[in-house]
Every structure is written in structure tokens, then in C-alpha cells.
Design a protein around this motif. Structure first.
Motif, mmCIF file in Angstrom:
data_model
loop_
_atom_site.group_PDB
_atom_site.id
_atom_site.type_symbol
_atom_site.label_atom_id
_atom_site.label_comp_id
_atom_site.label_asym_id
_atom_site.label_seq_id
_atom_site.Cartn_x
_atom_site.Cartn_y
_atom_site.Cartn_z
ATOM 1 N N LYS A 88 -2.743 9.751 2.502
ATOM 2 C CA LYS A 88 -2.016 8.701 3.227
ATOM 3 C C LYS A 88 -1.720 7.540 2.287
ATOM 4 O O LYS A 88 -2.524 7.211 1.417
ATOM 5 C CB LYS A 88 -2.832 8.203 4.416
ATOM 6 C CG LYS A 88 -3.028 9.279 5.446
ATOM 7 C CD LYS A 88 -3.647 8.734 6.700
ATOM 8 C CE LYS A 88 -3.916 9.922 7.586
ATOM 9 N NZ LYS A 88 -3.809 9.758 8.929
ATOM 10 N N LEU A 89 -0.575 6.907 2.496
ATOM 11 C CA LEU A 89 -0.204 5.742 1.689
ATOM 12 C C LEU A 89 -1.038 4.556 2.161
ATOM 13 O O LEU A 89 -0.642 3.816 3.050
ATOM 14 C CB LEU A 89 1.299 5.447 1.817
ATOM 15 C CG LEU A 89 2.229 6.561 1.344
ATOM 16 C CD1 LEU A 89 3.680 6.155 1.535
ATOM 17 C CD2 LEU A 89 1.951 6.939 -0.093
ATOM 18 N N ASN A 90 -2.201 4.390 1.547
ATOM 19 C CA ASN A 90 -3.184 3.424 2.016
ATOM 20 C C ASN A 90 -3.707 2.515 0.919
ATOM 21 O O ASN A 90 -4.479 1.607 1.200
ATOM 22 C CB ASN A 90 -4.372 4.185 2.619
ATOM 23 C CG ASN A 90 -4.524 3.926 4.085
ATOM 24 O OD1 ASN A 90 -3.912 3.027 4.633
ATOM 25 N ND2 ASN A 90 -5.353 4.728 4.728
ATOM 26 N N ASP B 79 -7.023 11.200 1.574
ATOM 27 C CA ASP B 79 -6.447 12.005 2.651
ATOM 28 C C ASP B 79 -4.937 12.170 2.506
ATOM 29 O O ASP B 79 -4.286 12.695 3.408
ATOM 30 C CB ASP B 79 -6.766 11.373 4.010
ATOM 31 C CG ASP B 79 -8.253 11.366 4.311
ATOM 32 O OD1 ASP B 79 -8.939 12.336 3.909
ATOM 33 O OD2 ASP B 79 -8.734 10.386 4.925
ATOM 34 N N GLU C 81 -1.475 6.973 -2.545
ATOM 35 C CA GLU C 81 -2.197 7.865 -1.646
ATOM 36 C C GLU C 81 -3.713 7.686 -1.761
ATOM 37 O O GLU C 81 -4.243 7.532 -2.850
ATOM 38 C CB GLU C 81 -1.852 9.324 -1.948
ATOM 39 C CG GLU C 81 -0.413 9.705 -1.662
ATOM 40 C CD GLU C 81 0.521 9.397 -2.830
ATOM 41 O OE1 GLU C 81 0.048 8.994 -3.914
ATOM 42 O OE2 GLU C 81 1.735 9.534 -2.648
ATOM 43 N N ASP C 82 -4.376 7.737 -0.608
ATOM 44 C CA ASP C 82 -5.841 7.774 -0.594
ATOM 45 C C ASP C 82 -6.288 9.239 -0.670
ATOM 46 O O ASP C 82 -5.453 10.138 -0.871
ATOM 47 C CB ASP C 82 -6.405 7.055 0.637
ATOM 48 C CG ASP C 82 -6.015 7.693 1.959
ATOM 49 O OD1 ASP C 82 -5.548 8.865 1.982
ATOM 50 O OD2 ASP C 82 -6.172 7.032 3.003
ATOM 51 N N ARG D 188 0.847 -1.199 0.000
ATOM 52 C CA ARG D 188 0.000 0.000 0.000
ATOM 53 C C ARG D 188 0.880 1.246 0.000
ATOM 54 O O ARG D 188 1.210 1.788 1.056
ATOM 55 C CB ARG D 188 -0.944 -0.015 1.197
ATOM 56 C CG ARG D 188 -1.906 -1.187 1.151
ATOM 57 C CD ARG D 188 -2.944 -1.168 2.230
ATOM 58 N NE ARG D 188 -2.379 -0.824 3.541
ATOM 59 C CZ ARG D 188 -3.096 -0.554 4.614
ATOM 60 N NH1 ARG D 188 -4.407 -0.582 4.561
ATOM 61 N NH2 ARG D 188 -2.524 -0.258 5.758
#
Length: 149
Positions: free
Chosen positions: A61-63, A59, A56-57, A53
Motif C-alpha cells: 500500500k502507498l503508505n 503490504d 509502498e509499505d 505517502r
């Protein structure tokens, strides 16, 4: 087994001046097979690549995984990842798998990643290649099946 995973905006590979593969958003993966690797090592690295993962999402964040963003993989065989340069200045590659095994595992990795629903493009095994990429981030992750905790 070792893999260097680079998150890219795009990546391509050419042989003798001819473009043979290119991708847009996704991963450019350098893959090395060790002489002692088993199919368990391959499965571990495949699972890590598919589930990593580092996108970025909403927000920031690396998700998100490569599947979440519809990314592609450019997979390049890279036996020199097992180069040992601790003694002298010329690396030794004795830990690298012989070409027959390395090519078999490389082809299996392509098939297994495609079974995960990921589009995979490839370099040309045992050939001098020119690889280009625009690293996004930059984000580069080293995976090693011997470092399993």
C-alpha cells in the motif's frame, strides 16, 4: 506555487553535457514559483512534498513518505509550469515569478526540505538542463498551493 512530484528509481540532471546532480530512490520534483506566491505557499508545498505517502509499505500500500524510505529529492526549477497556452500556440509565462524571486524561493525550498531531514540535490537555476529519470510506478503527483481546500 506548483510542484510536479515524480517517484523515481533514479534521476539525474546535466548541464552542457556535465552531470551536476543525481539521486537514487526518491522524488524528482519540478518546482515553479508564481509572481504572487508567499512564504505560506512555499511552506504548504514543502510540507506536502515531505509528507507525501507514495512509497509502498510491506503490504504493497502507498503508505510511506520519502523520509520513511530514506529517499532523496532532485529539485529542478521549472518556470514553464505556469505556461498558459489557452490562447494561440505560444505559451505565455506572465504568471511565473521574476528570476530573483523564483531563485530565492527555490533556494529556500532546498533549505526547508533539508531541515526536514531529506537529502536534496538540485539542478542549476535559469540554465538549460537535461533531466533524466526512471519513473517508478509510474507515480506522478501535481501539487498546487492555490488548490488548498
Amino acid at each position: 506555487m506548483r510542484a510536479v512530484v515524480q517517484k523515481v528509481e533514479n534521476s539525474s540532471v546535466s548541464v552542457d553535457g556535465e552531470l551536476i546532480s543525481e539521486i537514487d530512490k526518491g522524488f524528482m520534483v519540478l518546482l515553479a514559483v508564481k509572481d504572487s506566491d508567499t512564504l505560506e505557499d512555499l511552506e504548504y508545498i514543502k510540507r506536502k512534498i515531505a509528507k507525501l505517502r507514495i512509497f509502498e509499505d510491506n503490504d504493497g500500500k502507498l503508505n510511506l513518505s520519502i523520509k520513511d524510505v530514506g529517499g532523496e529529492i532532485l529539485l529542478i526549477s521549472q518556470f514553464t509550469l505556469y505556461g498558459d497556452a489557452r490562447k494561440g500556440n505560444r505559451p505565455s509565462f506572465i504568471e511565473s515569478a521574476k528570476p530573483d524571486k523564483a531563485e530565492e524561493y527555490y533556494e529556500i525550498m532546498i533549505e526547508e526540505l533539508e531541515k526536514e531531514g531529506i537529502s536534496v540535490k538540485a539542478g542549476k537555476f535559469q540554465t538549460h538542463m537535461k533531466v533524466s529519470l526512471i519513473n517508478d510506478g509510474p507515480i506522478t503527483i501535481l501539487l498546487d498551493s492555490e488548490r488548498i481546500i
